[in-house]
Write a protein that holds these residues in place. Structure first.
Motif, PDB file in Angstrom:
ATOM      1  N   PRO A  37      -1.317 -51.119  54.962  1.00 28.36           N
ATOM      2  CA  PRO A  37      -0.156 -52.095  55.500  1.00 28.36           C
ATOM      3  C   PRO A  37       0.716 -52.834  54.561  1.00 28.36           C
ATOM      4  O   PRO A  37       0.339 -53.188  53.531  1.00 28.36           O
ATOM      5  CB  PRO A  37      -1.029 -53.374  55.901  1.00 28.36           C
ATOM      6  N   LEU A  38       1.908 -52.823  54.875  1.00 31.26           N
ATOM      7  CA  LEU A  38       2.956 -53.131  53.908  1.00 31.26           C
ATOM      8  C   LEU A  38       3.868 -54.353  54.465  1.00 31.26           C
ATOM      9  O   LEU A  38       4.770 -54.990  53.609  1.00 31.26           O
ATOM     10  CB  LEU A  38       4.091 -52.079  53.796  1.00 31.26           C
ATOM     11  N   LYS A  39       3.407 -55.189  55.522  1.00 28.13           N
ATOM     12  CA  LYS A  39       4.124 -56.156  56.114  1.00 28.13           C
ATOM     13  C   LYS A  39       3.907 -57.474  54.977  1.00 28.13           C
ATOM     14  O   LYS A  39       4.918 -58.042  54.918  1.00 28.13           O
ATOM     15  CB  LYS A  39       3.358 -56.287  57.328  1.00 28.13           C
ATOM     16  N   GLU A  40       2.699 -57.568  54.486  1.00 30.52           N
ATOM     17  CA  GLU A  40       2.590 -58.861  53.819  1.00 30.52           C
ATOM     18  C   GLU A  40       3.477 -58.654  52.435  1.00 30.52           C
ATOM     19  O   GLU A  40       4.036 -59.701  52.028  1.00 30.52           O
ATOM     20  CB  GLU A  40       1.187 -58.981  53.309  1.00 30.52           C
ATOM     21  N   CYS A  41       3.530 -57.545  51.831  1.00 27.18           N
ATOM     22  CA  CYS A  41       4.252 -57.241  50.709  1.00 27.18           C
ATOM     23  C   CYS A  41       6.068 -57.435  51.080  1.00 27.18           C
ATOM     24  O   CYS A  41       6.696 -58.142  50.414  1.00 27.18           O
ATOM     25  CB  CYS A  41       4.161 -55.905  49.932  1.00 27.18           C
ATOM     26  N   ALA A  42       6.275 -56.760  52.031  1.00 32.11           N
ATOM     27  CA  ALA A  42       7.647 -56.948  52.517  1.00 32.11           C
ATOM     28  C   ALA A  42       8.098 -58.577  52.785  1.00 32.11           C
ATOM     29  O   ALA A  42       9.224 -58.832  52.659  1.00 32.11           O
ATOM     30  CB  ALA A  42       7.846 -56.126  53.880  1.00 32.11           C
ATOM     31  N   GLN A  43       7.154 -59.179  53.253  1.00 33.76           N
ATOM     32  CA  GLN A  43       7.718 -60.726  53.878  1.00 33.76           C
ATOM     33  C   GLN A  43       7.493 -61.449  52.579  1.00 33.76           C
ATOM     34  O   GLN A  43       8.479 -62.378  52.369  1.00 33.76           O
ATOM     35  CB  GLN A  43       6.548 -61.178  54.880  1.00 33.76           C
ATOM     36  N   ASP A  46       6.193 -59.677  47.112  1.00 38.90           N
ATOM     37  CA  ASP A  46       5.235 -59.687  46.143  1.00 38.90           C
ATOM     38  C   ASP A  46       4.408 -58.028  46.107  1.00 38.90           C
ATOM     39  O   ASP A  46       3.642 -57.766  46.962  1.00 38.90           O
ATOM     40  CB  ASP A  46       3.891 -60.676  46.518  1.00 38.90           C
ATOM     41  N   LEU A  47       4.531 -57.432  44.771  1.00 41.68           N
ATOM     42  CA  LEU A  47       4.227 -55.966  44.750  1.00 41.68           C
ATOM     43  C   LEU A  47       2.898 -55.995  44.680  1.00 41.68           C
ATOM     44  O   LEU A  47       2.371 -54.868  45.102  1.00 41.68           O
ATOM     45  CB  LEU A  47       5.056 -55.608  43.568  1.00 41.68           C
ATOM     46  N   SER A  48       2.237 -57.052  44.350  1.00 36.84           N
ATOM     47  CA  SER A  48       0.728 -56.856  44.042  1.00 36.84           C
ATOM     48  C   SER A  48      -0.004 -56.785  45.725  1.00 36.84           C
ATOM     49  O   SER A  48      -1.107 -56.351  45.704  1.00 36.84           O
ATOM     50  CB  SER A  48       0.118 -58.041  43.327  1.00 36.84           C
ATOM     51  N   LYS A  49       0.935 -56.849  46.815  1.00 37.30           N
ATOM     52  CA  LYS A  49       0.378 -56.641  48.146  1.00 37.30           C
ATOM     53  C   LYS A  49       0.655 -55.276  48.359  1.00 37.30           C
ATOM     54  O   LYS A  49       0.262 -54.841  49.434  1.00 37.30           O
ATOM     55  CB  LYS A  49       0.877 -57.537  48.974  1.00 37.30           C
ATOM     56  N   SER A  50       1.095 -54.193  47.431  1.00 35.42           N
ATOM     57  CA  SER A  50       1.345 -53.005  48.075  1.00 35.42           C
ATOM     58  C   SER A  50       0.916 -52.210  46.903  1.00 35.42           C
ATOM     59  O   SER A  50       0.031 -52.483  45.956  1.00 35.42           O
ATOM     60  CB  SER A  50       2.964 -52.830  48.013  1.00 35.42           C
ATOM     61  N   ILE A  51       1.233 -51.017  46.632  1.00 37.00           N
ATOM     62  CA  ILE A  51       0.905 -50.182  45.480  1.00 37.00           C
ATOM     63  C   ILE A  51       2.328 -49.634  44.734  1.00 37.00           C
ATOM     64  O   ILE A  51       3.210 -49.157  45.325  1.00 37.00           O
ATOM     65  CB  ILE A  51       0.095 -48.706  46.296  1.00 37.00           C
TER      66      ILE A  51
END
Length: 118
Positions: A37-43, A46-51
């Protein structure tokens, strides 16, 4: 599901069963798809919410060069397990091609998908 795409990662490595393949690196071409899921990172921004895909490329390159695998099938399994263990995407799909193994082809190899549950 959202996906991070890495296309055309080129790595020179030892892979193969024939004596000449054990002595000389050959070019490999990797396409990776990491599902998460990338929504939290996009919003949040915060790159730590992605890879971090740059980090994936560096670490996968080092990993592949160290393996010196006999079979692309084994190498593909090992790469997927490495990514799942290091980065924890829901799944990873890997296309791995040996680009100079068979004349008159763009490459030969395998494509596999693995999940955290595998």
């Amino acid at each position: 599901m959202d996906k991070i795409l890495i296309r055309g990662l080129s790595i020179d490595a030892i892979v193969g069963i024939y004596p000449y393949e054990r002595e000389h690196e050959q070019p490999l071409l990797l396409d990776l798809t990491l599902e998460l899921p990338l929504k939290e990172c996009a919003q949040s921004g915060d790159l730590s919410k992605s890879i971090n895909y740059a980090d994936v490329c560096l670490k996968v390159t080092d990993f592949v060069r160290q393996q010196k695998a006999l079979l692309v099938e084994t190498l593909a399994e090992d790469i997927c397990r490495f990514i799942l263990d290091q980065y924890h995407p829901r799944s990873v799909t890997l296309r791995l091609l040996k680009t100079q193994a068979v004349l008159h082809t763009q490459g030969v190899g395998v494509e596999i998908t693995r999940t955290l549950e595998d």
